[in-house]
Design a protein around this motif. Sequence first.
Motif, PDB file in Angstrom:
ATOM      1  N   THR B  67      31.823 -33.664  26.760  1.00 37.54           N
ATOM      2  CA  THR B  67      32.258 -32.311  26.434  1.00 37.54           C
ATOM      3  C   THR B  67      31.929 -31.348  27.562  1.00 37.54           C
ATOM      4  OG1 THR B  67      31.651 -32.891  24.199  1.00 37.54           O
ATOM      5  CG2 THR B  67      32.226 -30.631  24.596  1.00 37.54           C
ATOM      6  N   PHE B  68      30.723 -31.508  28.110  1.00 38.93           N
ATOM      7  CA  PHE B  68      30.357 -30.610  29.217  1.00 38.93           C
ATOM      8  C   PHE B  68      31.244 -30.854  30.424  1.00 38.93           C
ATOM      9  CE2 PHE B  68      27.847 -28.142  32.027  1.00 38.93           C
ATOM     10  CZ  PHE B  68      27.142 -27.294  31.207  1.00 38.93           C
ATOM     11  N   LEU B  69      31.570 -32.133  30.666  1.00 37.47           N
ATOM     12  CA  LEU B  69      32.447 -32.442  31.806  1.00 37.47           C
ATOM     13  C   LEU B  69      33.814 -31.799  31.617  1.00 37.47           C
ATOM     14  CD1 LEU B  69      32.443 -34.139  34.394  1.00 37.47           C
ATOM     15  CD2 LEU B  69      33.503 -35.951  33.095  1.00 37.47           C
ATOM     16  N   ILE B  70      34.350 -31.904  30.373  1.00 42.10           N
ATOM     17  CA  ILE B  70      35.653 -31.297  30.098  1.00 42.10           C
ATOM     18  C   ILE B  70      35.582 -29.788  30.302  1.00 42.10           C
ATOM     19  CG2 ILE B  70      37.269 -30.812  28.224  1.00 42.10           C
ATOM     20  CD1 ILE B  70      36.646 -33.594  27.152  1.00 42.10           C
ATOM     21  N   SER B  75      36.944 -25.013  33.258  1.00 47.23           N
ATOM     22  CA  SER B  75      36.589 -23.713  33.828  1.00 47.23           C
ATOM     23  C   SER B  75      37.008 -23.618  35.282  1.00 47.23           C
ATOM     24  CB  SER B  75      35.111 -23.404  33.648  1.00 47.23           C
ATOM     25  OG  SER B  75      34.348 -24.544  33.686  1.00 47.23           O
ATOM     26  N   ILE B  76      36.951 -24.767  36.006  1.00 47.66           N
ATOM     27  CA  ILE B  76      37.447 -24.734  37.395  1.00 47.66           C
ATOM     28  C   ILE B  76      38.942 -24.436  37.398  1.00 47.66           C
ATOM     29  CG2 ILE B  76      37.863 -26.130  39.435  1.00 47.66           C
ATOM     30  CD1 ILE B  76      35.255 -27.583  38.807  1.00 47.66           C
ATOM     31  N   ILE B  77      39.693 -25.139  36.510  1.00 45.84           N
ATOM     32  CA  ILE B  77      41.137 -24.910  36.461  1.00 45.84           C
ATOM     33  C   ILE B  77      41.432 -23.462  36.104  1.00 45.84           C
ATOM     34  CG2 ILE B  77      43.219 -25.457  35.138  1.00 45.84           C
ATOM     35  CD1 ILE B  77      42.226 -28.287  34.905  1.00 45.84           C
ATOM     36  N   ALA B  78      40.704 -22.949  35.087  1.00 50.44           N
ATOM     37  CA  ALA B  78      41.005 -21.596  34.613  1.00 50.44           C
ATOM     38  C   ALA B  78      40.693 -20.552  35.665  1.00 50.44           C
ATOM     39  CB  ALA B  78      40.211 -21.319  33.344  1.00 50.44           C
ATOM     40  N   LEU B  79      39.574 -20.752  36.400  1.00 58.37           N
ATOM     41  CA  LEU B  79      39.236 -19.755  37.417  1.00 58.37           C
ATOM     42  C   LEU B  79      40.151 -19.864  38.621  1.00 58.37           C
ATOM     43  CD1 LEU B  79      35.365 -19.641  37.446  1.00 58.37           C
ATOM     44  CD2 LEU B  79      36.916 -17.890  36.705  1.00 58.37           C
ATOM     45  N   ALA B  80      40.541 -21.093  38.971  1.00 54.03           N
ATOM     46  CA  ALA B  80      41.317 -21.263  40.198  1.00 54.03           C
ATOM     47  C   ALA B  80      42.768 -20.854  39.986  1.00 54.03           C
ATOM     48  CB  ALA B  80      41.232 -22.720  40.662  1.00 54.03           C
ATOM     49  N   PRO B  84      44.633 -18.769  31.143  1.00 55.85           N
ATOM     50  CA  PRO B  84      43.651 -18.457  30.099  1.00 55.85           C
ATOM     51  C   PRO B  84      43.366 -19.605  29.149  1.00 55.85           C
ATOM     52  CG  PRO B  84      45.717 -17.397  29.648  1.00 55.85           C
ATOM     53  CD  PRO B  84      45.860 -18.008  30.995  1.00 55.85           C
ATOM     54  N   PHE B  85      44.175 -20.694  29.217  1.00 61.44           N
ATOM     55  CA  PHE B  85      43.971 -21.786  28.277  1.00 61.44           C
ATOM     56  C   PHE B  85      42.598 -22.424  28.459  1.00 61.44           C
ATOM     57  CE2 PHE B  85      44.733 -26.194  26.794  1.00 61.44           C
ATOM     58  CZ  PHE B  85      44.928 -25.873  25.475  1.00 61.44           C
ATOM     59  N   GLY B  86      42.116 -22.476  29.717  1.00 60.80           N
ATOM     60  CA  GLY B  86      40.797 -23.043  29.969  1.00 60.80           C
ATOM     61  C   GLY B  86      39.701 -22.284  29.262  1.00 60.80           C
ATOM     62  N   PHE B  87      39.817 -20.941  29.253  1.00 59.60           N
ATOM     63  CA  PHE B  87      38.802 -20.150  28.549  1.00 59.60           C
ATOM     64  C   PHE B  87      38.830 -20.419  27.059  1.00 59.60           C
ATOM     65  CE2 PHE B  87      39.916 -17.188  32.165  1.00 59.60           C
ATOM     66  CZ  PHE B  87      38.897 -17.643  32.954  1.00 59.60           C
ATOM     67  N   PHE B 159      29.062 -19.711  34.904  1.00 60.50           N
ATOM     68  CA  PHE B 159      27.779 -20.291  34.495  1.00 60.50           C
ATOM     69  C   PHE B 159      27.927 -21.784  34.203  1.00 60.50           C
ATOM     70  CE2 PHE B 159      24.522 -21.145  31.254  1.00 60.50           C
ATOM     71  CZ  PHE B 159      23.425 -20.876  32.023  1.00 60.50           C
ATOM     72  N   ILE B 160      29.051 -22.169  33.580  1.00 55.34           N
ATOM     73  CA  ILE B 160      29.275 -23.588  33.297  1.00 55.34           C
ATOM     74  C   ILE B 160      29.337 -24.379  34.597  1.00 55.34           C
ATOM     75  CG2 ILE B 160      30.944 -25.250  32.407  1.00 55.34           C
ATOM     76  CD1 ILE B 160      31.717 -23.168  30.335  1.00 55.34           C
ATOM     77  N   ILE B 161      30.029 -23.825  35.605  1.00 52.55           N
ATOM     78  CA  ILE B 161      30.146 -24.554  36.872  1.00 52.55           C
ATOM     79  C   ILE B 161      28.782 -24.693  37.532  1.00 52.55           C
ATOM     80  CG2 ILE B 161      31.190 -24.503  39.160  1.00 52.55           C
ATOM     81  CD1 ILE B 161      33.531 -23.068  37.909  1.00 52.55           C
TER      82      ILE B 161
END
Lengths: 224, 232
Positions: B67-70, B75-80, B84-87, B159-161
């Motif tokens: 779960t943490f890996l996902i 979060s990398i995808i969403a920030l890059a 908004p789906f990543g959030f 923070f997750i990253i």
Amino acid sequence: MQIINSITALFYKEYKIAYKNLYDILTIILFFLLGIFIFVFSIGPNEEIFQQIGIGIIWTLLLLSNNLSIKRFYQNDFKDGNLHLLHMSGMSYELIVLVKLITNWFFLQIPFFIFIPIACLMLNIQNDNIYLILLTFLIGSPILTSIASISGSLNLLNNRNIEIASIIVMLLSIPVIIFSFGIIKAPPELIKPQLSFLIGILLLFVSITPWICAACIKIAIRNS
Amino acid sequence: MIKIFINPGKFINFANFVIKPLIFISIISFIIGLIFALYVSPDDYQQGSTVRIMYIHVPSAWLAMLTFLIMTIYSIIALAFKTPFGFIVNSAVAPIGATFTFICLFTGSLWGKPMWGTWWVWDARLTSVALLFVMYLIIIFLKKTTNNINLGEKITSIFIIICSINLPIIKFSVDWWNTLHQPASISKISSPSIDPSMMKPLFIMTIFFISIGLLIAIIRIKAEILERKKII
């Protein structure tokens, strides 16, 4: 040439602010010394126990007093719009963060080098260990400063629950505590590998902190 | 195909399609897995009947890390790519990961009492998983610290990253330090050091955990998407 001028100006501004707020910095040191008093009262004046756990007490208090300096990094500059103005004058956020890191390390952590030996003498710690504590603190204090900077920039627009910033600092500084306490307790042949591991953590944090903090500041400025 | 995992509208279609089979799979695998784990599989020659805790402990530990890996990847995808789906995924999945981590810690300490003699040891593997639990809690809290939901999500992703550095530490802690926790038994797929009679229920229970986790995650993500549509 202009960028060097602006960097020097920023250093001068930070120095002025730190010099004006000298009593705030002294308050943090007072917290450190008073914390040792509290530990002594709660454990009882037993010298043998202090020789065993004194180093742990000192590192715990260094971490807790690092917590007090979180708001000092970006909060004021962000609220009065200074950060945005500095960025508009041609400095990237990463550079601002780097200058802030250096000045905050200088003004908030350097004074501890005078007060750590005093605290060690109060806790009856052996002379060899005092040198090791100072050495580990020389390597560990920039890590603590950069962790406080990360947590301060994560909580720029957070007015409700500022305690979570302290929790983030505590969480991220666990490896520093592990390795710097390990160096002091380790047998002589194991000091060098642990020291190089600590230096590795230092280099990692110093290299990633400007990018993380700059990203957080950008997000905060866009959303404020 | 990839758009299912990025586009909210397509994800809702996919979710409606997949939700009933997932319920079916999770119920079937739960029943079969429990029968295998509690009755069919043999006792361990050293640990006796307590080895059956493994069938819950190990899959929940795997899923806690997965779960943490996902969350990290999203979060990398969403920030890059500013999707908004990543959030949405992050905020929906974090409590599930926290629950799995708690199950892992709880069953681990129940297992440790009869086998090691203590509820808790300050061991590298145990400490790093406990830190993972604290990280999940901070992730859940950090999103709600600001009134501005956009800001909270982005801060949480950063923070997750940062915290994803804990994942390799958890994985390799049993190899790097001398720990009381045993090293991984199923690391080599070709020749695992676990008997097939115990491997089978573990495999079925893993399927159950994955399907129930996926089911809850899909329902939560769907609810989150619909709620955001209502706000807009």
